[in-house]
Each structure stands twice: as structure tokens, then as C-alpha cells.
Scaffold this motif. Structure first.
Motif, mmCIF file in Angstrom:
data_model
loop_
_atom_site.group_PDB
_atom_site.id
_atom_site.type_symbol
_atom_site.label_atom_id
_atom_site.label_comp_id
_atom_site.label_asym_id
_atom_site.label_seq_id
_atom_site.Cartn_x
_atom_site.Cartn_y
_atom_site.Cartn_z
ATOM 1 N N LEU A 152 21.250 49.466 34.263
ATOM 2 C CA LEU A 152 20.930 48.100 33.852
ATOM 3 C C LEU A 152 21.865 47.604 32.749
ATOM 4 O O LEU A 152 22.365 46.487 32.812
ATOM 5 N N VAL A 153 22.141 48.447 31.761
ATOM 6 C CA VAL A 153 22.965 48.026 30.617
ATOM 7 C C VAL A 153 24.421 47.815 31.017
ATOM 8 O O VAL A 153 24.989 46.745 30.812
ATOM 9 N N PHE A 154 25.047 48.841 31.581
ATOM 10 C CA PHE A 154 26.479 48.766 31.895
ATOM 11 C C PHE A 154 26.766 48.060 33.218
ATOM 12 O O PHE A 154 27.749 47.351 33.340
ATOM 13 N N GLY A 155 25.919 48.293 34.199
ATOM 14 C CA GLY A 155 26.170 47.709 35.518
ATOM 15 C C GLY A 155 25.796 46.253 35.633
ATOM 16 O O GLY A 155 26.388 45.513 36.411
ATOM 17 N N HIS A 156 24.784 45.833 34.831
ATOM 18 C CA HIS A 156 24.240 44.485 35.015
ATOM 19 C C HIS A 156 24.043 43.704 33.721
ATOM 20 O O HIS A 156 23.370 42.666 33.746
ATOM 21 N N CYS B 9 23.181 39.613 37.086
ATOM 22 C CA CYS B 9 24.580 39.715 36.670
ATOM 23 C C CYS B 9 25.198 41.005 37.198
ATOM 24 O O CYS B 9 24.490 41.934 37.556
ATOM 25 N N TYR B 10 26.510 41.048 37.215
ATOM 26 C CA TYR B 10 27.199 42.308 37.483
ATOM 27 C C TYR B 10 28.442 42.381 36.615
ATOM 28 O O TYR B 10 28.956 41.377 36.148
ATOM 29 N N ASN B 11 28.881 43.610 36.388
ATOM 30 C CA ASN B 11 29.986 43.883 35.476
ATOM 31 C C ASN B 11 31.157 44.466 36.269
ATOM 32 O O ASN B 11 31.154 45.637 36.607
ATOM 33 N N SER B 12 32.143 43.658 36.550
ATOM 34 C CA SER B 12 33.290 44.132 37.324
ATOM 35 C C SER B 12 34.167 45.092 36.516
ATOM 36 O O SER B 12 35.015 45.786 37.082
ATOM 37 N N ASP B 13 33.955 45.176 35.205
ATOM 38 C CA ASP B 13 34.712 46.086 34.339
ATOM 39 C C ASP B 13 33.902 47.311 33.937
ATOM 40 O O ASP B 13 34.209 47.975 32.942
ATOM 41 N N VAL B 14 32.870 47.640 34.706
ATOM 42 C CA VAL B 14 31.954 48.722 34.337
ATOM 43 C C VAL B 14 32.684 50.057 34.166
ATOM 44 O O VAL B 14 32.394 50.810 33.243
ATOM 45 N N ARG B 15 33.643 50.359 35.008
ATOM 46 C CA ARG B 15 34.341 51.642 34.898
ATOM 47 C C ARG B 15 35.097 51.729 33.570
ATOM 48 O O ARG B 15 35.040 52.745 32.887
#
Length: 102
Positions: free
Chosen positions: A78-82, A88-94
Motif C-alpha cells: 500500500l505504501v510503496f506501490g500505491h 494511485c500507482y507508483n511507476s517509480d516503485v522499484r
């Protein structure tokens, strides 16, 4: 209602345009073997295989290994992915998880 918002709040089968691909379980298992711990915190239990670009946004990337990252179910998915919202989504999660895990 906006079409993209309707997709985000629709049931999973509507969001993904049907059920998951028949190959999903195999791809997920292979990914967990490759990345057997949360890429943010290092946990190795209660893991999710997270789609960096959600299937609802681009169905063609559902089975793409480059679109997957292992995150623990709580709280990292939830924190890093969304960013604390499944809308929402995080395209820079990696990149973010690499910095956090160090």
C-alpha cells in the motif's frame, strides 16, 4: 462518472476485463522464486506480486516480468506501490524501494 474512475471502483473482473490470465499463477510463482522477499523492507512472509503499471491501466503488461515487484502485503504494498491509496500507482516503485532498503 469518468470512465477511468469507474474502472478503479469496479469489481476486479470488470477492471481487468475478465479473470486473470490462465498463466498468472505460473508467472507469479516464478517471480516469487526470483524475488523471494519484499523489495522495500526485506520480509519474506505474506508477499504480494505487485504490478508496477496496473493491469487496469495496461492489460498487456499483466504477465510482463519487468512489470512485477515483490512487496509484503502490509504495509509496503500500500505504501510503496500505491502511495496509501489503491486509486494511485507508483511507476517509480522499484527505484524508491532500492533507496529505502539500503
Amino acid at each position: 462518472m469518468l470512465k477511468w474512475l469507474k474502472k478503479l471502483i469496479a469489481p476486479a473482473e470488470d477492471v481487468f476485463g475478465g479473470e486473470r490470465s490462465p498463466q498468472w499463477r505460473e508467472v507469479r510463482a516464478a517471480h516469487i522464486l526470483k524475488e523471494p522477499y519484499c523489495q522495500a523492507c526485506g520480509k519474506d512472509i505474506k508477499l504480494d506480486v505487485h504490478h508496477i503499471v496496473p493491469v487496469a491501466i495496461d492489460k498487456s503488461r499483466e504477465l510482463d516480468p519487468e512489470n512485477l515487484i515483490t512487496l509484503c502485503n502490509q504495509p509496503c504494498h500500500l505504501v510503496f506501490g500505491h502511495f496509501m491509496s489503491y486509486y494511485c500507482y507508483n511507476s517509480d516503485v522499484r527505484e524508491m524501494t532500492k533507496t529505502y532498503l539500503q
